[in-house]
Design a protein around this motif. Structure first.
Motif, mmCIF file in Angstrom:
data_model
loop_
_atom_site.group_PDB
_atom_site.id
_atom_site.type_symbol
_atom_site.label_atom_id
_atom_site.label_comp_id
_atom_site.label_asym_id
_atom_site.label_seq_id
_atom_site.Cartn_x
_atom_site.Cartn_y
_atom_site.Cartn_z
ATOM 1 N N HIS A 1 -15.510 148.076 44.175
ATOM 2 C CA HIS A 1 -14.133 147.697 44.502
ATOM 3 C C HIS A 1 -13.238 148.928 44.647
ATOM 4 O O HIS A 1 -12.494 149.061 45.634
ATOM 5 C CB HIS A 1 -13.580 146.779 43.413
ATOM 6 N N GLY B 1 -15.032 150.273 48.826
ATOM 7 C CA GLY B 1 -13.737 149.651 48.602
ATOM 8 C C GLY B 1 -12.591 150.580 48.917
ATOM 9 O O GLY B 1 -12.528 151.182 49.986
ATOM 10 N N GLY C 1 -7.580 142.834 49.494
ATOM 11 C CA GLY C 1 -8.523 141.878 50.084
ATOM 12 C C GLY C 1 -9.791 142.554 50.554
ATOM 13 O O GLY C 1 -10.899 142.037 50.368
ATOM 14 N N TRP C 2 -9.629 143.743 51.158
ATOM 15 C CA TRP C 2 -10.798 144.500 51.610
ATOM 16 C C TRP C 2 -11.718 144.837 50.437
ATOM 17 O O TRP C 2 -12.940 144.666 50.515
ATOM 18 C CB TRP C 2 -10.367 145.786 52.316
ATOM 19 N N LEU D 1 -12.139 143.415 47.592
ATOM 20 C CA LEU D 1 -12.868 142.266 47.069
ATOM 21 C C LEU D 1 -13.855 141.733 48.100
ATOM 22 O O LEU D 1 -14.959 141.277 47.741
ATOM 23 C CB LEU D 1 -11.883 141.173 46.659
ATOM 24 N N TYR D 2 -13.497 141.801 49.370
ATOM 25 C CA TYR D 2 -14.424 141.401 50.436
ATOM 26 C C TYR D 2 -15.715 142.209 50.367
ATOM 27 O O TYR D 2 -16.817 141.657 50.482
ATOM 28 C CB TYR D 2 -13.750 141.569 51.795
ATOM 29 N N GLU E 1 -17.059 143.634 47.845
ATOM 30 C CA GLU E 1 -17.875 143.221 46.706
ATOM 31 C C GLU E 1 -18.829 142.107 47.142
ATOM 32 O O GLU E 1 -20.026 142.107 46.784
ATOM 33 C CB GLU E 1 -16.997 142.727 45.559
ATOM 34 N N LYS E 2 -18.321 141.157 47.907
ATOM 35 C CA LYS E 2 -19.176 140.069 48.401
ATOM 36 C C LYS E 2 -20.238 140.598 49.350
ATOM 37 O O LYS E 2 -21.397 140.166 49.319
ATOM 38 C CB LYS E 2 -18.315 139.020 49.110
ATOM 39 N N ARG F 1 -14.565 137.749 40.834
ATOM 40 C CA ARG F 1 -14.016 136.953 41.941
ATOM 41 C C ARG F 1 -13.265 135.730 41.394
ATOM 42 O O ARG F 1 -12.181 135.391 41.877
ATOM 43 C CB ARG F 1 -15.148 136.514 42.867
ATOM 44 N N TYR G 1 -5.760 139.699 46.393
ATOM 45 C CA TYR G 1 -7.169 140.066 46.354
ATOM 46 C C TYR G 1 -8.055 139.010 47.021
ATOM 47 O O TYR G 1 -8.710 139.278 48.029
ATOM 48 C CB TYR G 1 -7.614 140.285 44.904
ATOM 49 N N ALA H 1 -9.531 138.685 50.900
ATOM 50 C CA ALA H 1 -10.990 138.678 51.060
ATOM 51 C C ALA H 1 -11.446 137.471 51.872
ATOM 52 O O ALA H 1 -12.318 137.588 52.751
ATOM 53 C CB ALA H 1 -11.656 138.676 49.686
ATOM 54 N N ASP I 1 -13.180 137.651 55.607
ATOM 55 C CA ASP I 1 -14.462 136.979 55.810
ATOM 56 C C ASP I 1 -14.371 135.995 56.976
ATOM 57 O O ASP I 1 -15.301 135.874 57.792
ATOM 58 C CB ASP I 1 -14.843 136.235 54.527
#
Length: 522
Positions: free
Chosen positions: A365, A370, A397-398, A400-401, A403-404, A425, A480, A484, A488
């Motif tokens: 992150h 991140g 948002g980026w 956390l995105y 992380e996915k 999350r 956040y 994300a 997505d």
């Protein structure tokens, strides 16, 4: 646009300097009431002027609309004047202007010291403006108490910490001597805030909150819909965590599983920093091996203890970006140290919320790919205004995105690290629920703290610090997971490689999501 940026930088020299713009590092600027009201009038004038301007190209249109979104948000906030409500407006400017230049070291040390001495001379005036401007009918006791905790760090920061960052002994002595009048001004502010009686509210209200979501963030919905999105996301993540928890402790009780995992933490704050650094190196190598992004030349990230003045108000890891208008690509990942006055139990709880199972998600992150990768990569964008204005709904948002994305790529390769990833999350979903309920409803602070401690795996102390932050910074906490999800969604319409998508959308800046979608899919 050039004319607008010239006005913007001149009006906010601390912001300009922190971005790496030349010529603004010797002053803090004007914080008097007259200056604040003049700024509000100028923002209305700029909104009218830029709204009427025709863009010569699609990129110019994006730049214009980015600035318009920022102006609309700022003008809306004139009805909620933070400069009359919150001491942090003044303290943050001083702390940023003094600490950040010595952290980045973009100029020779004699120049840094000369600029710092010039700014120190203005500190008493800024703190006097703080005392004059705070309105007892608008300022909230919670925000004043928060500011007081920061103000108490001022003397040591200016007379000890900052001079201690100067290598030359003679320059260090000069700086420490120049800091004494500013330190006395901080002492006076502490006394003032300790006796300041006020009765304002920190609750923003649904109308302004929704206006900011629609006008500044360019989302197609307001607070009520965002609240429901948070609840739905929490429920979906709760179900996933129940399944993963079985692999950690044999049953679906993910709270018990997280409590078990949090007991495996570094023994000291120094060990926490060292382990975060090792995880940061591992994340970088993984991202490079999987070819998920293009790395900018010269990028580097230091992993350091959090700054002294942030320790009373920030209980989580955070990041300092390289100044985007400079050539530097060196950022800082700050590990969340505790204030010196914390008890051993409070320190232990901080270590528990930075447990070993959580470190992979934290490093992804904050650093790769991140915040550090994004902001280093974004700094190469030739459009100046894209480097000046960015929204947390994209930047957070980026982070956390991705992380996915790394979960999809197999980075969280044990039930423990996968559960911790999902917990982070879910924590962001809980933030949406609580922030909207705090500011748009009448959720009591105590119930918000209980929600964060039971609906996410935060210790009571960390939950208290989190909720305190939400009260002071409305609309930020939902950024956040909201961002994300939106990134997505944009990716689903992308035609091309994952790496190209990342390079394009993240390289376009930290745009409101509606503009980011235009850039990515045009």
């Amino acid at each position: 646009m050039d004319e607008f940026l010239k006005w913007y930088f001149s009006d906010r020299p601390v912001v300009a300097s922190s971005l790496g713009a030349d010529g603004y590092d010797h002053t803090l600027g004007d914080f008097t009431a007259a200056s604040w009201t003049a700024r509000e009038r100028e923002e209305v004038r700029w909104l009218e002027r830029l709204s009427a301007a025709e863009a010569a190209s699609p990129d110019d249109a994006i730049d214009r609309d980015l600035v318009l979104s920022q102006l609309r948000g700022s003008i809306a906030l004139a009805s909620w004047p933070q400069w009359r409500r919150d001491p942090a407006v003044y303290l943050s400017a001083i702390f940023t202007s003094m600490y950040t230049p010595f952290q980045h070291r973009l100029k020779p040390e004699p120049e840094l010291v000369t600029a710092a001495i010039s700014r120190l001379a203005e500190v008493p005036g800024v703190l006097a403006a703080c005392q004059a401007n705070l309105d007892p009918d608008l300022a909230a006791p919670l925000l004043v108490k928060r500011g007081l905790s920061q103000a108490r760090t001022g003397r040591n920061l200016l007379t000890g910490t900052i001079p201690g960052m100067v290598e030359d002994a003679e320059l260090r002595t000069r700086l420490a001597a120049a800091a004494e009048p500013a330190a006395r001004a901080f002492d006076e502010l502490v006394t003032f805030l300790e006796g300041f009686e006020c009765g304002g509210t920190w609750r923003m209200g649904e109308r302004l909150y929704s206006t900011l979501l629609r006008e500044r963030e360019m989302l197609g919905y307001g607070a009520a819909e965002l609240h429901e999105k948070g609840r739905a996301a929490w429920a979906e993540l709760d179900a996933r965590m129940r399944r993963v928890a079985v692999g950690v402790n044999g049953d679906e009780d993910w709270r018990a599983a997280m409590e078990f995992l949090m007991d495996d933490h570094p023994p000291t704050l120094a060990d926490m920093r060292a382990e975060c650094e090792a995880e940061t190196r591992r994340a970088r190598e993984f991202v490079r091996e999987r070819d998920l992004v293009s790395f900018p030349d010269g990028e580097e990230c230091q992993v350091l203890p959090s700054a002294e003045h942030n320790r009373p108000v920030l209980s989580v890891a955070h990041y300092l970006a390289p100044p985007p208008l400079s050539s530097s690509r060196t950022g800082v990942f700050f590990v969340p140290y505790t204030p010196d006055y914390f008890t051993p139990e409070q320190v232990r709880q901080r270590l528990r919320t930075n447990a070993r199972a959580q470190m992979p998600s934290i490093a992804v992150h904050e650093v790769y790919p991140g915040h550090h990768w994004h902001l280093s990569h974004m700094a190469g964008n030739p459009r100046t205004v894209r480097k000046v204005f960015r929204t947390p709904y994209f930047t957070e948002g980026w982070a956390l995105y991705v992380e996915k994305v790394l979960h999809e790529q197999g980075y969280f390769d044990t039930p423990a690290t996968e559960l911790a990833h999902l917990d982070f999350r879910l924590f962001r979903a809980a933030r949406i629920v609580v922030d909207t309920a705090l500011h748009c409803d009448d959720l009591p602070i105590e119930e918000a703290e209980t929600f964060m401690a039971t609906k996410a795996s935060l210790s009571p102390g960390t939950a208290q610090g989190e909720v305190n932050r939400y009260c002071a910074w409305p609309t930020q906490a939902p950024s956040y997971l909201t961002g994300a999800i939106e990134i997505d969604r944009i990716r689903e319409s992308w035609q091309g490689s994952l790496k190209d998508f990342h390079d394009r959308i993240a390289g376009s800046g930290g745009l409101p999501l509606g503009l980011a979608e235009q850039v990515a899919l045009s």
